[in-house]
Write an enzyme that holds these catalytic residues in place. Structure first.
Site, mmCIF file in Angstrom:
data_model
loop_
_atom_site.group_PDB
_atom_site.id
_atom_site.type_symbol
_atom_site.label_atom_id
_atom_site.label_comp_id
_atom_site.label_asym_id
_atom_site.label_seq_id
_atom_site.Cartn_x
_atom_site.Cartn_y
_atom_site.Cartn_z
ATOM 1 N N PRO A 2 0.803 -1.369 0.095
ATOM 2 C CA PRO A 2 0.130 -0.095 0.150
ATOM 3 C C PRO A 2 0.825 1.283 0.119
ATOM 4 O O PRO A 2 1.806 1.399 0.767
ATOM 5 C CB PRO A 2 -0.610 0.137 1.169
ATOM 6 C CG PRO A 2 -0.395 -1.433 1.787
ATOM 7 C CD PRO A 2 0.750 -1.987 1.138
ATOM 8 N N LYS A 55 2.962 6.735 4.283
ATOM 9 C CA LYS A 55 2.169 5.512 4.231
ATOM 10 C C LYS A 55 1.956 4.964 5.688
ATOM 11 O O LYS A 55 1.588 4.028 5.775
ATOM 12 C CB LYS A 55 3.191 4.444 3.373
ATOM 13 C CG LYS A 55 3.709 4.844 2.162
ATOM 14 C CD LYS A 55 4.707 3.507 1.701
ATOM 15 C CE LYS A 55 5.322 4.104 0.612
ATOM 16 N NZ LYS A 55 6.486 2.994 0.279
ATOM 17 N N ARG A 254 13.342 -3.710 -7.474
ATOM 18 C CA ARG A 254 11.907 -3.510 -7.838
ATOM 19 C C ARG A 254 11.720 -3.491 -9.337
ATOM 20 O O ARG A 254 12.459 -2.805 -10.093
ATOM 21 C CB ARG A 254 12.026 -2.062 -7.022
ATOM 22 C CG ARG A 254 12.374 -1.825 -5.803
ATOM 23 C CD ARG A 254 11.495 -2.685 -4.753
ATOM 24 N NE ARG A 254 10.102 -2.534 -4.720
ATOM 25 C CZ ARG A 254 9.553 -1.794 -3.808
ATOM 26 N NH1 ARG A 254 10.024 -0.834 -3.179
ATOM 27 N NH2 ARG A 254 8.104 -1.629 -3.965
#
Ligand SMILES: [Zn+2]
Length: 267
Positions: A2, A55, A254
């Site tokens: 998220p 976050k 990533r």
């Protein structure tokens, strides 16, 4: 994982339900999720506000705050069923909040409010609400950084809230190759990055966040995000703008998507 839009979407749902309710009792079952707490104080009282920076969510009570970091796979579920991945449970007057996390990279941290401010101050400015001064802060840090711009934007100490999906999107729209070195970027590049950051994040929040095919992200009342249908480059094969083939490379392990035609190395 998220990112800012998903956590902000969660915050908005929870805020509508939980504010002004008393936290009757709670329990954090898992030692790993509870790893930052030495005590779990009782009687936190009424939930006054839910804040977010980057976050991280902050549930603010009179004397204490509960911080939730969802890590890779954390979920906050309202009035759902406890399951084997439920590691925390919070009983409010009328609603029950569950913290579920399959991979357990997230945490629940409870701090007295005088220590709570510190929790947010180690983060760079929030990507959704960058003031002029915040932008100068980010640009000055970049001028001293020889890492790639992709890695720089993912570092929560430079700017907070961006993760892999949205950095891919922002660099594509700004026409910047993710391998470009941070200190090479010019003011015009930064203007593009800041303006697309705002656009990309706002659109994603409007769409309730991004739920990828792994279905990890879900809002507290079981609704999935809709922004996966509005991505420009993340997980795409063909460039939205020039139809060129998209390269899938790895930066810092990533997944990174690049259109070599549309995204230039800045040097
Ligand atoms: Zn292209």
């Amino acid at each position: 994982m998220p990112e800012l839009p998903e956590v902000e979407s969660i915050r908005r749902v929870l805020k509508n339900s939980l504010i002004n309710q008393k936290l009757q009792k709670y329990k954090i079952f898992d030692q790993r999720i509870n790893r930052f707490n030495t005590v779990n104080p009782r009687n936190l009282g009424v939930l006054l506000e839910i804040y977010r920076k980057g976050k991280i969510l902050q549930f603010n009570f009179k004397n204490n705050s509960i911080f939730f970091h969802l890590g890779m796979s954390g979920r906050l579920d309202l009035n759902g069923l406890k399951n084997k991945h439920t590691h925390g449970i919070f009983f409010f007057d009328e609603d029950v909040l569950l913290y579920d996390d399959i991979r357990k990279f997230g945490y629940i941290k409870i701090l007295k409010n005088d220590l709570a401010n510190k929790q947010f101050s180690i983060l760079g400015p929030d990507a959704l609400s960058l003031s002029k001064l915040d932008k100068i802060f980010v640009m000055n840090k970049a001028k001293k950084s020889s890492t790639s711009i992709k890695k720089f934007l993912l570092n929560q100490k430079n700017i907070s809230g961006l993760g892999n999906i949205y950095v891919n999107e922002i660099l594509f729209l700004a026409g910047i190759h993710p391998h470009s070195l941070s200190f090479k970027l010019q003011d015009t590049n930064w203007n593009d990055i800041f303006s697309y950051t705002k656009k990309v994040l706002k659109k994603a929040i409007k769409n309730n966040g991004t739920t990828l095919s792994d279905m990890t992200f879900v809002l507290p009342q079981g609704v999935y995000g809709n922004n996966q249908n509005n991505l420009y480059i993340y997980a795409k094969d063909k460039c939205f703008s020039c139809s060129n083939k998209i390269d899938n490379i790895f930066i810092d392990s990533r997944a990174t998507y690049v259109c070599k035609k549309c995204q230039k190395i800045i040097n």
